[in-house]
Motif scaffolding. Structure first.
Motif, PDB file in Angstrom:
ATOM      1  N   THR A 123      42.142  44.429  40.902  1.00 56.81           N
ATOM      2  CA  THR A 123      41.382  44.373  39.651  1.00 56.81           C
ATOM      3  C   THR A 123      39.995  43.821  39.928  1.00 56.81           C
ATOM      4  OG1 THR A 123      43.385  43.989  38.343  1.00 56.81           O
ATOM      5  CG2 THR A 123      41.281  43.386  37.335  1.00 56.81           C
ATOM      6  N   ALA A 124      38.989  44.442  39.348  1.00 57.84           N
ATOM      7  CA  ALA A 124      37.613  43.972  39.513  1.00 57.84           C
ATOM      8  C   ALA A 124      37.403  42.732  38.655  1.00 57.84           C
ATOM      9  CB  ALA A 124      36.634  45.067  39.121  1.00 57.84           C
ATOM     10  N   VAL A 125      37.032  41.624  39.292  1.00 60.39           N
ATOM     11  CA  VAL A 125      36.806  40.369  38.565  1.00 60.39           C
ATOM     12  C   VAL A 125      35.329  40.006  38.479  1.00 60.39           C
ATOM     13  CG1 VAL A 125      39.091  39.489  39.144  1.00 60.39           C
ATOM     14  CG2 VAL A 125      37.160  39.012  40.679  1.00 60.39           C
ATOM     15  N   ALA A 126      34.509  40.701  39.235  1.00 59.11           N
ATOM     16  CA  ALA A 126      33.059  40.499  39.162  1.00 59.11           C
ATOM     17  C   ALA A 126      32.383  41.805  39.603  1.00 59.11           C
ATOM     18  CB  ALA A 126      32.607  39.349  40.060  1.00 59.11           C
ATOM     19  N   ASP A 127      31.291  42.122  38.944  1.00 53.95           N
ATOM     20  CA  ASP A 127      30.600  43.386  39.243  1.00 53.95           C
ATOM     21  C   ASP A 127      29.123  43.196  38.954  1.00 53.95           C
ATOM     22  OD1 ASP A 127      30.114  45.992  39.922  1.00 53.95           O
ATOM     23  OD2 ASP A 127      30.819  46.845  38.026  1.00 53.95           O
ATOM     24  N   ASP A 160      40.861  54.483  46.355  1.00 56.73           N
ATOM     25  CA  ASP A 160      42.192  54.677  45.776  1.00 56.73           C
ATOM     26  C   ASP A 160      43.015  53.394  45.812  1.00 56.73           C
ATOM     27  OD1 ASP A 160      41.528  57.277  45.335  1.00 56.73           O
ATOM     28  OD2 ASP A 160      42.610  58.091  47.061  1.00 56.73           O
ATOM     29  N   VAL A 161      43.015  52.705  46.938  1.00 53.99           N
ATOM     30  CA  VAL A 161      43.823  51.476  47.059  1.00 53.99           C
ATOM     31  C   VAL A 161      43.263  50.378  46.164  1.00 53.99           C
ATOM     32  CG1 VAL A 161      44.652  49.703  48.645  1.00 53.99           C
ATOM     33  CG2 VAL A 161      44.525  52.077  49.398  1.00 53.99           C
ATOM     34  N   LEU A 162      41.956  50.244  46.128  1.00 50.55           N
ATOM     35  CA  LEU A 162      41.358  49.197  45.286  1.00 50.55           C
ATOM     36  C   LEU A 162      41.661  49.440  43.813  1.00 50.55           C
ATOM     37  CD1 LEU A 162      37.873  48.734  47.009  1.00 50.55           C
ATOM     38  CD2 LEU A 162      39.769  47.117  47.005  1.00 50.55           C
ATOM     39  N   GLU A 163      41.558  50.678  43.379  1.00 49.80           N
ATOM     40  CA  GLU A 163      41.792  50.977  41.969  1.00 49.80           C
ATOM     41  C   GLU A 163      43.264  50.838  41.585  1.00 49.80           C
ATOM     42  OE1 GLU A 163      40.165  54.829  41.324  1.00 49.80           O
ATOM     43  OE2 GLU A 163      38.080  54.169  41.564  1.00 49.80           O
ATOM     44  N   ALA A 215      45.148  47.669  55.952  1.00 50.35           N
ATOM     45  CA  ALA A 215      44.336  46.449  56.043  1.00 50.35           C
ATOM     46  C   ALA A 215      43.968  45.934  54.661  1.00 50.35           C
ATOM     47  CB  ALA A 215      43.089  46.727  56.867  1.00 50.35           C
ATOM     48  N   ILE A 216      43.670  46.836  53.737  1.00 50.57           N
ATOM     49  CA  ILE A 216      43.311  46.425  52.374  1.00 50.57           C
ATOM     50  C   ILE A 216      44.505  45.769  51.681  1.00 50.57           C
ATOM     51  CG2 ILE A 216      42.616  47.261  50.094  1.00 50.57           C
ATOM     52  CD1 ILE A 216      41.001  49.444  51.488  1.00 50.57           C
ATOM     53  N   LEU A 217      45.678  46.336  51.884  1.00 50.91           N
ATOM     54  CA  LEU A 217      46.872  45.819  51.207  1.00 50.91           C
ATOM     55  C   LEU A 217      47.273  44.432  51.711  1.00 50.91           C
ATOM     56  CD1 LEU A 217      49.007  49.085  50.960  1.00 50.91           C
ATOM     57  CD2 LEU A 217      47.835  47.869  49.101  1.00 50.91           C
ATOM     58  N   ARG A 218      46.754  44.029  52.845  1.00 49.25           N
ATOM     59  CA  ARG A 218      47.041  42.682  53.355  1.00 49.25           C
ATOM     60  C   ARG A 218      46.108  41.625  52.768  1.00 49.25           C
ATOM     61  NH1 ARG A 218      47.892  45.615  58.342  1.00 49.25           N
ATOM     62  NH2 ARG A 218      45.740  45.187  58.989  1.00 49.25           N
ATOM     63  N   GLU A 219      45.123  42.032  52.001  1.00 47.43           N
ATOM     64  CA  GLU A 219      44.114  41.101  51.485  1.00 47.43           C
ATOM     65  C   GLU A 219      44.410  40.709  50.041  1.00 47.43           C
ATOM     66  OE1 GLU A 219      41.876  39.873  53.476  1.00 47.43           O
ATOM     67  OE2 GLU A 219      42.504  41.171  55.122  1.00 47.43           O
ATOM     68  N   ARG A 220      43.897  39.535  49.674  1.00 44.35           N
ATOM     69  CA  ARG A 220      44.013  39.058  48.291  1.00 44.35           C
ATOM     70  C   ARG A 220      42.691  39.172  47.538  1.00 44.35           C
ATOM     71  NH1 ARG A 220      48.852  39.440  46.920  1.00 44.35           N
ATOM     72  NH2 ARG A 220      48.235  38.285  45.046  1.00 44.35           N
ATOM     73  N   ARG A 221      41.577  39.115  48.253  1.00 41.61           N
ATOM     74  CA  ARG A 221      40.266  39.167  47.594  1.00 41.61           C
ATOM     75  C   ARG A 221      39.301  39.941  48.494  1.00 41.61           C
ATOM     76  NH1 ARG A 221      35.454  35.969  46.436  1.00 41.61           N
ATOM     77  NH2 ARG A 221      35.088  35.845  44.172  1.00 41.61           N
TER      78      ARG A 221
END
Length: 466
Positions: free
Chosen positions: A447-451, A440-443, A410-416
């Motif tokens: 890429t983190a664009v806001a935190d 693991d998938v996010l890292e 499900a994560i890999l199907r997302e863009r944001r």
């Protein structure tokens, strides 16, 4: 009562903040009665009666921080009235007034005076039951009072069964007062009925003990605070005992010291079997400390009166003013959002600002989903891609998430994706296959664009890199 209510109303909204324990009350109180019963079968049965009460209040007055916290304020005001009445009956009006005014200022009480949880309500019940016991021992005993005593103990047990630790404290008071066999027999019957009525909850909640597995094992440093409290209480007890001229007379120390010390000792013994040592579980023991503080203040007034009769009435106001001034920084801190480990509302506001329609959202750990449950509007337009079954449908507080493989896909199907988690200073190491899969998938692929961090929570926006 007015003094304690004023302390409770002071800063009640805490700048419109809500922390994770109160968020649990909030989201459960919004459910239908049938859904609450479904939840209690899975988790939090120990708080079932409290959740049903808050459901009624939310239905009648609507959800809000005032509706959530005002019951605790009023309950502690009732406890203060009981403490005042006990102190006045056993040691005079100055001791009673001192005890009642002191209760709301005690640091532990200030921590939970405005809490949307059941601990203050249990303290009120402990105050009522103790007042009933003292009245039975100092006045003509009545069957109706024993019935009220047993009913109050039962009600407290259903709010939190650890409140049954008031019973050994009251037993010690009976022993110190040299109660007769008839009194012991009636007390035993009332206590047995209360314990029997609470026993099903105790046995059933034991099946849900995994939910408190996070409580650390008992260590010596945990005992320092209770030891100091009991030491302070002993000073008040000595002042009270010095006043007693008739050994058979019930003293304030015979009520206050057991109520302060015995619940802590009982909780320590229980924690040797199963880690349970949290001071809020025995918040009602603070009533004993307040009684002993009142005994000390009463002794101070009596010591000053012979030489300075006109000055004696000023002892209590002066001590109160000094205590308020000394505790002012603590009082202000406890009424600030930063006084709790996190703020559920604050992070919801950040999510609302950072989100875009059609984005996905993840929670690590899954319990951080409480942000969306108490502020659904802030999450409108976001898709919770890890959730397989909602909290209401599953009868849980955080819902049931899909298997790690499905979450990964499900994560890999997302863009944001927006990730809601704990701020580093309060975060625990990521555990569990689902949470590790999310990280693991996010890292690896994002890429983190806001935190942004806010009051113990964190929102990170991830965008797909490939």
């Amino acid at each position: 009562m007015l003094w304690t209510t004023a302390l409770g109303l002071w800063g009640l909204p805490r700048q419109h903040s809500l922390w994770r324990d109160e968020a649990a009350t909030w989201q459960v109180a919004l459910r239908d009665t049938a859904d609450i019963w479904h939840l209690l079968g899975q988790v939090d049965a120990v708080h079932g009666l409290y959740y049903l009460l808050m459901h009624v209040l939310f239905t009648c007055f609507g959800p809000g921080t005032a509706t959530l916290r005002l019951p605790s304020v009023l309950a502690m005001a009732v406890a203060a009235a009981c403490v005042t009445a006990i102190g006045a009956r056993l040691a005079g009006r100055w001791a009673g007034l001192g005890a009642g005014l002191a209760l709301g200022l005690l640091p532990a009480v200030q921590s939970y005076l405005q809490e949307g949880r059941p601990y203050a309500l249990v303290a009120a019940g402990a105050g009522i039951s103790t007042l009933l016991l003292v009245t039975q021992l100092t006045d003509r005993a009545r069957t109706s009072r024993w019935a009220a005593y047993g009913s109050t103990i039962l009600l407290c047990g259903l709010l939190n069964w650890l409140s049954l630790l008031t019973l050994p404290a009251h037993a010690l008071t009976l022993a110190l007062s040299r109660a007769g066999r008839g009194t012991w027999a009636r007390w035993s019957v009332a206590s047995a009925v209360a314990v029997a009525g609470t026993a099903p909850l105790v046995l059933f909640s034991h099946r849900q003990s995994a939910q408190i597995s996070w409580i650390p094992p008992l260590t010596w440093h945990m005992l320092i605070g209770p030891a100091v409290l009991v030491g302070v209480g002993c000073l008040g007890a000595l002042a009270d005992r010095a006043r007693i001229s008739h050994p058979g007379r019930l003293s304030l120390s015979a009520v206050g010291l057991p109520l302060l010390a015995v619940p802590h000792l009982g909780l320590v013994l229980l924690s040797l079997v199963k880690p349970l040592f949290l001071d809020r579980y025995v918040l009602f023991s603070q009533l004993g400390l307040a009684l002993l503080v009142g005994a000390g203040l009463g002794a101070g007034v009596r010591a000053v009166r012979p030489r300075f009769p006109r000055t004696a009435p000023l002892v209590l106001p002066v001590v109160l003013a000094v205590a308020v001034a000394a505790l002012l920084p603590y009082s202000l801190a406890k009424r600030a959002p930063a006084s709790r480990v996190d703020d559920v509302f604050a992070v919801a506001g950040r999510v609302e600002r950072l989100k875009r329609d059609g984005n996905a959202v993840l929670f690590v750990p899954a319990a951080r989903r409480d942000t969306a449950l108490v502020s659904p509007g802030a999450f409108a337009g976001l898709r919770d891609i890890a959730l397989a079954e909602g909290p209401v449908e599953s009868g849980t507080l955080k819902g049931v998430e899909a298997e790690p493989g499905r979450i990964r896909a499900a994560i890999l199907r997302e863009r944001r994706i927006l990730l809601v988690t704990d701020a580093p200073k309060v975060a625990r190491p990521v555990s569990g296959r689902r949470d590790r899969a999310k990280r693991d998938v996010l890292e690896k692929y994002f890429t983190a664009v806001a935190d942004e961090w806010v009051r113990g929570r964190r929102v990170t926006v991830y965008e797909r890199t490939a």
